[in-house]
Design a protein around this motif. Sequence first.
Motif, PDB file in Angstrom:
ATOM      1  N   UNK A 126       0.896  -1.135  -0.045  1.00 14.93           N
ATOM      2  CA  UNK A 126      -0.008   0.092   0.017  1.00 14.93           C
ATOM      3  C   UNK A 126       0.740   1.205   0.042  1.00 14.93           C
ATOM      4  N   UNK A 127       2.002   1.283   0.629  1.00 15.83           N
ATOM      5  CA  UNK A 127       2.971   2.299   0.780  1.00 15.83           C
ATOM      6  C   UNK A 127       3.323   2.689  -0.572  1.00 15.83           C
ATOM      7  N   UNK A 128       3.927   1.574  -1.301  1.00 19.62           N
ATOM      8  CA  UNK A 128       4.503   1.876  -2.518  1.00 19.62           C
ATOM      9  C   UNK A 128       3.392   2.163  -3.687  1.00 19.62           C
ATOM     10  N   UNK A 129       2.105   1.573  -3.719  1.00 17.11           N
ATOM     11  CA  UNK A 129       0.824   2.124  -4.454  1.00 17.11           C
ATOM     12  C   UNK A 129       0.799   3.766  -4.254  1.00 17.11           C
ATOM     13  N   UNK A 130       0.692   4.203  -2.868  1.00 16.94           N
ATOM     14  CA  UNK A 130       0.308   5.732  -2.529  1.00 16.94           C
ATOM     15  C   UNK A 130       1.640   6.546  -2.820  1.00 16.94           C
ATOM     16  N   UNK A 131       2.557   5.995  -3.000  1.00 13.17           N
ATOM     17  CA  UNK A 131       4.029   6.891  -3.402  1.00 13.17           C
ATOM     18  C   UNK A 131       3.918   7.116  -4.699  1.00 13.17           C
ATOM     19  N   UNK A 132       3.759   6.105  -5.619  1.00  9.27           N
ATOM     20  CA  UNK A 132       3.433   6.342  -7.006  1.00  9.27           C
ATOM     21  C   UNK A 132       2.335   7.361  -7.304  1.00  9.27           C
ATOM     22  N   UNK A 133       1.693   7.504  -6.518  1.00  2.95           N
ATOM     23  CA  UNK A 133       0.316   8.777  -6.704  1.00  2.95           C
ATOM     24  C   UNK A 133       0.719  10.010  -5.769  1.00  2.95           C
ATOM     25  N   UNK A 134       1.906  10.021  -5.294  1.00  2.16           N
ATOM     26  CA  UNK A 134       2.306  11.235  -4.605  1.00  2.16           C
ATOM     27  C   UNK A 134       1.602  11.342  -3.066  1.00  2.16           C
ATOM     28  N   UNK A 135       0.973  10.311  -2.806  1.00  5.16           N
ATOM     29  CA  UNK A 135       0.444  10.284  -1.251  1.00  5.16           C
ATOM     30  C   UNK A 135       1.051   9.594  -0.302  1.00  5.16           C
ATOM     31  N   UNK A 136       0.634   9.119   1.037  1.00  2.03           N
ATOM     32  CA  UNK A 136       1.157   8.389   1.842  1.00  2.03           C
ATOM     33  C   UNK A 136       0.151   8.138   2.978  1.00  2.03           C
ATOM     34  N   UNK A 137       0.374   7.217   3.875  1.00  2.00           N
ATOM     35  CA  UNK A 137      -0.467   7.020   4.859  1.00  2.00           C
ATOM     36  C   UNK A 137      -0.742   7.968   5.975  1.00  2.00           C
ATOM     37  N   UNK A 138      -1.808   8.058   6.573  1.00  2.76           N
ATOM     38  CA  UNK A 138      -1.987   9.066   7.585  1.00  2.76           C
ATOM     39  C   UNK A 138      -1.183   9.036   8.699  1.00  2.76           C
ATOM     40  N   UNK A 139      -0.385  10.165   8.951  1.00  2.17           N
ATOM     41  CA  UNK A 139       0.534  10.043  10.020  1.00  2.17           C
ATOM     42  C   UNK A 139       1.867   9.480   9.852  1.00  2.17           C
ATOM     43  N   UNK A 140       2.188   9.146   8.472  1.00  2.00           N
ATOM     44  CA  UNK A 140       3.358   8.506   7.825  1.00  2.00           C
ATOM     45  C   UNK A 140       4.019   9.409   6.960  1.00  2.00           C
ATOM     46  N   UNK A 141       5.336   9.282   6.701  1.00  4.73           N
ATOM     47  CA  UNK A 141       5.989  10.089   5.459  1.00  4.73           C
ATOM     48  C   UNK A 141       5.911   9.218   4.363  1.00  4.73           C
ATOM     49  N   UNK A 142       6.534   9.486   3.258  1.00  6.05           N
ATOM     50  CA  UNK A 142       6.435   8.779   1.854  1.00  6.05           C
ATOM     51  C   UNK A 142       7.023   7.407   2.145  1.00  6.05           C
ATOM     52  N   UNK A 143       7.949   7.220   3.007  1.00  8.36           N
ATOM     53  CA  UNK A 143       8.620   5.902   3.091  1.00  8.36           C
ATOM     54  C   UNK A 143       7.763   5.121   4.029  1.00  8.36           C
ATOM     55  N   UNK A 144       6.881   5.627   4.864  1.00  9.19           N
ATOM     56  CA  UNK A 144       5.993   4.951   5.678  1.00  9.19           C
ATOM     57  C   UNK A 144       6.549   4.904   7.050  1.00  9.19           C
ATOM     58  N   UNK A 145       7.254   5.621   7.413  1.00 14.44           N
ATOM     59  CA  UNK A 145       7.828   5.949   8.814  1.00 14.44           C
ATOM     60  C   UNK A 145       6.717   6.669   9.590  1.00 14.44           C
ATOM     61  N   UNK A 146       6.152   6.221  10.586  1.00 19.88           N
ATOM     62  CA  UNK A 146       5.005   6.595  11.276  1.00 19.88           C
ATOM     63  C   UNK A 146       5.504   7.842  12.143  1.00 19.88           C
ATOM     64  N   UNK A 147       4.994   9.156  12.273  1.00 18.71           N
ATOM     65  CA  UNK A 147       5.151  10.062  13.035  1.00 18.71           C
ATOM     66  C   UNK A 147       4.063  10.717  14.171  1.00 18.71           C
ATOM     67  N   UNK A 148       2.904  10.069  13.983  1.00 17.09           N
ATOM     68  CA  UNK A 148       1.677  10.455  14.399  1.00 17.09           C
ATOM     69  C   UNK A 148       0.786   9.108  14.493  1.00 17.09           C
ATOM     70  N   UNK A 149       0.418   8.757  15.770  1.00 13.09           N
ATOM     71  CA  UNK A 149      -0.446   7.662  16.307  1.00 13.09           C
ATOM     72  C   UNK A 149      -2.002   8.069  16.166  1.00 13.09           C
ATOM     73  N   UNK A 150      -2.597   7.188  15.530  1.00 20.68           N
ATOM     74  CA  UNK A 150      -4.180   7.527  15.641  1.00 20.68           C
ATOM     75  C   UNK A 150      -4.645   7.085  16.844  1.00 20.68           C
ATOM     76  N   UNK A 151      -4.162   5.868  17.328  1.00 22.02           N
ATOM     77  CA  UNK A 151      -4.597   4.897  18.529  1.00 22.02           C
ATOM     78  C   UNK A 151      -3.577   4.035  19.062  1.00 22.02           C
ATOM     79  N   UNK A 152      -3.282   4.095  20.344  1.00 22.15           N
ATOM     80  CA  UNK A 152      -2.346   3.496  20.843  1.00 22.15           C
ATOM     81  C   UNK A 152      -2.740   3.221  22.351  1.00 22.15           C
TER      82      UNK A 152
END
Length: 367
Positions: free
Chosen positions: A185-211
């Motif tokens: 999913x990270x690779x697919x979003x990176x090709x579109x110029x997007x990223x996962x919520x709370x993560x950078x383009x490499x998939x490293x999480x900086x903000x947790x939605x729930x913990x």
Amino acid sequence: MQVKAHKLGLKTAHRNPAPRPRLGGENLDEAIRLREVENWSFSAIGTHFGICEASACNAVTIALCVRRGYRPAERDQHGRLTAEGIERLRYALKKGYKGIDIQLRLGVSAACVSEQRRRYNRELLARGKAALPPPGGGEAYSGVKLSPAKRRQVEELFLQGLGTQKIAERTGVSKTSCTRIRGRLIRSLRRKGESLPGCDSCGVRHVHAESARFVTDEQKDLLRAMLLDRVPVQRAARELAIGASTAYRLRDAFAAELAGEGRALPPPRRPGRVRHAPMRNSCWPPASPQEIYAFRRLLGCMGFAEAKAHWQDTRREEARIAREAAATHKLTFEEQLAKVASGELRITRGFVRNHLEPRLPAQAVDA
């Protein structure tokens, strides 16, 4: 062509040998070492030797079948499975073994296991019998095949900002499978110029939605009530298993909220410095960040009062077991020396205990 001829039922006198593993000799020994000793994944082993993951898995598991003392499935002179070998494989399928376990115990490839599962299921359905149990008996593990609906569910939860552990708990999908889906999913979003919520383009999480480490809403409400009751922040934080820094931030946010309503947060009551006797075997509050996070995990399924009572009961039971073990434990000579060095024990002069010495009458001695 061979697969199509087999599906059409065409027979031939020419028999091709069974396919051989892609690894052999020293490369196979090195692949087994990387798997057994270095704990490499089959994907990493395949990349190291320039083959696909499935080929690396087949080569290693087939070789480990004999090395671990299992009996490989019976084959004919052409390398095909005999009727006895197929019967053993079908018995493992009926028991609900995982595919990788069947490969290891019978020395067959993953494609062979999948093909025999499909054939056996078709025969069972044609005879009106129940289908085979799922691989692993329905247990979620990294090698189980996921349905497209299950994959979409995992992807949707990733897009909501949840992490791998939370998604694995909610969906029942293994953490390894969730990690693989996340990588795609990270690779697919990176090709579109997007990223996962709370993560950078490499998939490293900086903000947790729930913990599980987050302060719960009940703890926040209890902290507000104690602040309104003029309890000092640090004392309230210790009592509610909240870190001091987090408690001060919540205090400032609560004070700003009251200021917006035209009210002020009452000052805390400070009785002054009071010397308290040290508490032995104290069960509350949690003493370290690890204990605080462990207590907060209990709040996911319990209320604060219930979780606190459960925590105290568990700690008292652990302390009781530790005391009983210490009472029955016999100190070694080195442990005794350590206690003497620390001052906990002392060395005393030996003395004669007359009441333990046997005393014979004088007549018996003269005789």
